[in-house]
Structures are given as structure tokens and as C-alpha cells.
Write a protein that holds these residues in place. Structure first.
Motif, PDB file in Angstrom:
ATOM      1  N   ASN A 166       2.917  -1.289 -38.226  1.00 39.85           N
ATOM      2  CA  ASN A 166       4.608  -1.646 -37.584  1.00 39.85           C
ATOM      3  C   ASN A 166       3.828  -3.289 -36.941  1.00 39.85           C
ATOM      4  N   MET A 167       5.160  -3.611 -37.672  1.00 36.26           N
ATOM      5  CA  MET A 167       5.507  -5.307 -38.149  1.00 36.26           C
ATOM      6  C   MET A 167       6.779  -5.245 -36.216  1.00 36.26           C
ATOM      7  N   GLN A 168       5.758  -5.970 -34.708  1.00 36.54           N
ATOM      8  CA  GLN A 168       7.512  -5.838 -34.230  1.00 36.54           C
ATOM      9  C   GLN A 168       8.151  -7.551 -34.492  1.00 36.54           C
ATOM     10  N   ARG A 213      13.400 -13.378 -36.949  1.00 36.68           N
ATOM     11  CA  ARG A 213      13.478 -11.741 -36.646  1.00 36.68           C
ATOM     12  C   ARG A 213      13.690 -10.599 -37.841  1.00 36.68           C
ATOM     13  N   LYS A 214      12.361  -9.866 -37.269  1.00 32.96           N
ATOM     14  CA  LYS A 214      11.700  -8.953 -38.466  1.00 32.96           C
ATOM     15  C   LYS A 214      12.668  -7.382 -38.545  1.00 32.96           C
ATOM     16  N   ARG A 215      13.622  -6.828 -39.496  1.00 31.16           N
ATOM     17  CA  ARG A 215      14.454  -5.995 -38.726  1.00 31.16           C
ATOM     18  C   ARG A 215      12.920  -4.927 -38.505  1.00 31.16           C
ATOM     19  N   GLN A 233       2.124 -11.168 -33.370  1.00 33.80           N
ATOM     20  CA  GLN A 233       2.004 -12.287 -34.099  1.00 33.80           C
ATOM     21  C   GLN A 233       1.943 -12.262 -35.029  1.00 33.80           C
ATOM     22  N   ALA A 234       2.523 -12.476 -36.443  1.00 30.63           N
ATOM     23  CA  ALA A 234       2.015 -12.321 -37.470  1.00 30.63           C
ATOM     24  C   ALA A 234       1.748 -13.903 -38.507  1.00 30.63           C
ATOM     25  N   ASN A 235       0.877 -14.513 -39.213  1.00 29.64           N
ATOM     26  CA  ASN A 235       1.287 -15.376 -39.521  1.00 29.64           C
ATOM     27  C   ASN A 235      -0.369 -15.741 -40.461  1.00 29.64           C
ATOM     28  N   ALA A 236      -0.151 -14.468 -41.693  1.00 31.27           N
ATOM     29  CA  ALA A 236      -0.955 -14.177 -43.224  1.00 31.27           C
ATOM     30  C   ALA A 236      -2.355 -13.281 -42.793  1.00 31.27           C
ATOM     31  N   GLY A 237      -2.285 -12.310 -43.202  1.00 27.62           N
ATOM     32  CA  GLY A 237      -3.973 -11.268 -43.140  1.00 27.62           C
ATOM     33  C   GLY A 237      -3.783 -10.499 -42.309  1.00 27.62           C
ATOM     34  N   THR A 238      -2.616 -10.046 -41.758  1.00 24.69           N
ATOM     35  CA  THR A 238      -2.065  -9.039 -40.412  1.00 24.69           C
ATOM     36  C   THR A 238      -2.741  -7.616 -40.955  1.00 24.69           C
ATOM     37  N   ARG A 239      -2.512  -7.418 -42.609  1.00 27.19           N
ATOM     38  CA  ARG A 239      -3.090  -5.931 -42.827  1.00 27.19           C
ATOM     39  C   ARG A 239      -5.457  -6.311 -42.859  1.00 27.19           C
ATOM     40  N   CYS A 240      -5.307  -7.005 -42.827  1.00 29.19           N
ATOM     41  CA  CYS A 240      -6.942  -7.355 -42.648  1.00 29.19           C
ATOM     42  C   CYS A 240      -6.819  -7.154 -40.922  1.00 29.19           C
ATOM     43  N   GLU A 265      -0.354 -21.230 -46.618  1.00 28.94           N
ATOM     44  CA  GLU A 265      -1.688 -21.228 -48.097  1.00 28.94           C
ATOM     45  C   GLU A 265      -1.315 -20.006 -48.878  1.00 28.94           C
ATOM     46  N   ASP A 266      -1.030 -18.871 -48.130  1.00 29.44           N
ATOM     47  CA  ASP A 266      -0.601 -17.255 -48.297  1.00 29.44           C
ATOM     48  C   ASP A 266       1.158 -18.064 -49.254  1.00 29.44           C
ATOM     49  N   ASN A 267       1.500 -18.147 -48.308  1.00 30.15           N
ATOM     50  CA  ASN A 267       2.930 -18.688 -49.104  1.00 30.15           C
ATOM     51  C   ASN A 267       2.881 -18.671 -50.304  1.00 30.15           C
TER      52      ASN A 267
HETATM   53  O1  CDP Z   1       0.154 -10.188 -43.473  1.00 28.23           O
HETATM   54  P1  CDP Z   1      -0.682  -9.833 -44.840  1.00 28.23           P
HETATM   55  O2  CDP Z   1      -1.107 -11.062 -45.353  1.00 28.23           O
HETATM   56  O3  CDP Z   1      -1.470  -8.457 -44.477  1.00 28.23           O
HETATM   57  O4  CDP Z   1       0.735  -9.597 -45.436  1.00 28.23           O
HETATM   58  P2  CDP Z   1       1.686 -10.438 -46.412  1.00 28.23           P
HETATM   59  O5  CDP Z   1       2.710  -9.190 -47.306  1.00 28.23           O
HETATM   60  O6  CDP Z   1       0.997 -10.677 -47.449  1.00 28.23           O
HETATM   61  O7  CDP Z   1       2.198 -10.811 -45.595  1.00 28.23           O
HETATM   62  C1  CDP Z   1       1.862 -12.215 -45.468  1.00 28.23           C
HETATM   63  C2  CDP Z   1       2.521 -12.979 -44.280  1.00 28.23           C
HETATM   64  O8  CDP Z   1       3.811 -13.552 -44.058  1.00 28.23           O
HETATM   65  C3  CDP Z   1       2.320 -12.232 -42.930  1.00 28.23           C
HETATM   66  O9  CDP Z   1       1.009 -11.846 -41.688  1.00 28.23           O
HETATM   67  C4  CDP Z   1       3.820 -12.862 -42.241  1.00 28.23           C
HETATM   68  O10 CDP Z   1       2.922 -13.405 -41.994  1.00 28.23           O
HETATM   69  C5  CDP Z   1       5.116 -13.026 -42.794  1.00 28.23           C
HETATM   70  N1  CDP Z   1       5.736 -11.986 -43.211  1.00 28.23           N
HETATM   71  C6  CDP Z   1       6.475 -12.156 -42.791  1.00 28.23           C
HETATM   72  O11 CDP Z   1       6.706 -13.360 -42.178  1.00 28.23           O
HETATM   73  N2  CDP Z   1       8.099 -11.319 -42.704  1.00 28.23           N
HETATM   74  C7  CDP Z   1       7.723  -9.980 -43.205  1.00 28.23           C
HETATM   75  N3  CDP Z   1       8.865  -9.516 -43.143  1.00 28.23           N
HETATM   76  C8  CDP Z   1       6.180 -10.307 -43.597  1.00 28.23           C
HETATM   77  C9  CDP Z   1       5.791 -11.142 -44.129  1.00 28.23           C
END
Ligand code: CDP
Length: 249
Positions: free
Chosen positions: A77-79, A86-88, A128-135, A176-178
Motif C-alpha cells: 500500500n502506497m500512502q 497526492r496518491k489516491r 515515502q516513495a522515490n523509485a524501487g519501492t517494490r524492492c 532515472e526511473d522516470n
Molecule cells: O516503486 P517501484 O519502482 O517499485 O515501482 P514503479 O511503478 O516503477 O514506480 C516508480 C516510482 O514512481 C515510485 O517509487 C514512486 O516514486 C513513483 N510513483 C508515483 O509518484 N505515483 C504513483 N502513483 C506510483 C508511483
């Protein structure tokens, strides 16, 4: 941020100053929540992730029960406040996908045959998310399972590699992810080298892919050492507490 931004400069430095082979800073703590059976907190760069484990306990909904083994039910779950916009709140396709791949990765190590009909519930909260959250979530979940005392053949360690500006890089950050070319999240069982999670978003050549796996596996091994460290710290703290209690009696 424009698409033309330089992600890797001509000296091979990335926007956060890392080389291609460097991960972000990592912090892992086990046993951070009192009321869960097991828990862990992980920071990887700007990612902040909490994992909590309950079980083995009766499986709900009942129709998911397996008479021969336990199931691992993960909820990622992403807050709402974890990202810039803001994420829904609530479940979406992405969180369902991540919950599924994390559950499947963990089922490779948990000795599920010991607990027929049971469920082991794993909650992953992205603060807090900044890419790589699943890992980061999978890394935290593994430590939380071990903290809960769930029998496992090993812990799972996870990190992504990818490609940006034509360079194969370890542990992509959000830019880098985006704006990069590919993201390859992976997870391994370090004692056997088995890969239990591998996804790819984007394109790379066969050679680049091999290099990404090499970098990612190296990153996972580093994570593994920090996971074990966190568990050791947790149990030495617990032992010290028990000794204090017996001194007082
Ligand atoms: O987080 P992860 O890299 O595992 O998954 P992703 O789907 O490749 O998402 C990369 C990043 O995009 C996330 O870590 C978030 O920082 C951002 N993201 C976001 O800003 N809003 C979302 N609804 C989903 C992801």
C-alpha cells in the motif's frame, strides 16, 4: 523537469553523485512495531518503507485456504502522502500487481508446508516513495517474516538495476526511473542464488540485460548483509533486555 536532462554526466556520475555500481544509502531495522508478530523498517535513499507480519493464522477469506500449505498474502500500500502528487488512497492495479509478485517471491522461502490452511499476512506500507519501492518493500517484508520467527529457508533480498542515458545502473532513483530507458527490479535467495523476482520495464540489449542482472545481484547481496545485521541487532537487544529483567528479579 525536461526530458533532455542529463542523468549520467561524461565522467559517469549520476545526478545524486553515485557511480553506476553504487546503491543509495540503506538503513534496515527489525522489530519496530510492538503489536505485529514481526516488523521491519527500511530506508533506501529517499524511500521509507514499513513492513508488518501476522501469522501463521487462520486464512481469510476461507476459500483461499490450501489444505497442504500456508499461503503468503501480501498487501502493498502506497500512502497518499508518499509521492509528490497526492496518491489516491486504496487499492489500484499497480498495488495488486506488486502485492502478487511480492507474495510469490516470499512463498519461495517460507516453509509453507508446516502450516496447512493457514495464512501468513504481510503488510507493506510505503511512507515515502522515490523509485524501487517494490524492492524496498520485499526487503523489509523478508526481515519482518524472520522477526516474526516464521520458518524460512533463507531471507529474500531485493534491488533493481536499470538503464539511463545509455548506462546500465544499479538502484535507479526516481529521475532515472522516470526518464531512463529501462528498470529491472529483481530479488534473490542469497544462499542458493535463485532469482525469485525479475521484471523489466523498458528496453535493453541482451548484453545490457546481463550486466543489469550482474549489478542487481551484487546489490541484493549487499542488502542481504544489512538484513542479517538488522536481525542480529534486534536479537542482541532482546537478549540484553531479558538479562536486565532477570537481574531485577
Ligand atoms: O516503486 P517501484 O519502482 O517499485 O515501482 P514503479 O511503478 O516503477 O514506480 C516508480 C516510482 O514512481 C515510485 O517509487 C514512486 O516514486 C513513483 N510513483 C508515483 O509518484 N505515483 C504513483 N502513483 C506510483 C508511483
Amino acid at each position: 523537469m525536461s526530458k533532455e536532462m542529463v542523468l549520467v554526466d561524461d565522467k559517469g556520475k549520476r545526478i545524486d553523485g553515485r557511480t553506476s555500481e553504487e546503491s543509495r544509502e540503506i538503513k534496515i531495522e527489525a522489530g519496530v512495531l510492538k503489536n505485529a508478530d514481526g516488523s521491519a523498517y527500511v530506508e533506501i535513499g529517499k524511500n521509507k518503507v514499513l513492513a508488518a507480519v501476522y501469522g501463521p493464522r487462520e486464512c481469510h477469506p476461507r476459500h483461499l485456504q490450501n489444505p497442504t500449505k500456508a499461503i503468503v498474502q501480501c498487501k502493498y500500500n502506497m500512502q497518499a502522502y508518499s509521492v509528490d502528487d497526492r496518491k489516491r488512497p486504496g487499492t489500484d492495479r499497480r498495488s495488486i500487481e506488486i502485492s502478487k509478485i511480492v507474495s510469490e517471491a516470499l512463498e519461495n522461502v517460507v516453509l509453507t508446508g508446516l502450516y496447512p490452511r493457514a495464512s501468513i499476512d504481510v503488510y507493506i506500507e510505503i511512507l515515502q516513495a522515490n523509485a524501487g519501492t517494490r524492492c524496498a518493500g520485499l526487503t523489509a517484508a523478508s526481515v519482518a517474516l524472520a522477526d516474526a520467527g516464521i520458518p524460512m529457508k533463507d531471507i529474500v533480498a531485493s534491488m533493481a538495476a536499470g538503464k539511463a542515458d545509455g548506462h546500465v545502473l544499479l538502484d535507479l532513483n526516481k529521475e532515472e526511473d522516470n526518464f531512463g530507458e529501462a528498470d529491472v527490479p529483481m530479488a534473490i535467495v542469497p544462499s542458493t542464488g535463485e532469482i525469485v523476482l525479475l521484471q523489466m520495464d523498458g528496453n535493453m540489449t541482451r548484453e545490457e540485460f546481463d550486466r543489469a542482472i550482474e549489478l542487481g545481484v551484487g546489490g541484493c547481496k549487499k542488502i542481504y548483509e544489512l538484513q542479517k545485521d538488522a536481525l542480529k541487532r534486534r536479537y542482541s537487544a532482546e537478549e540484553a533486555e531479558e538479562e536486565d529483567d532477570s537481574d531485577e528479579q
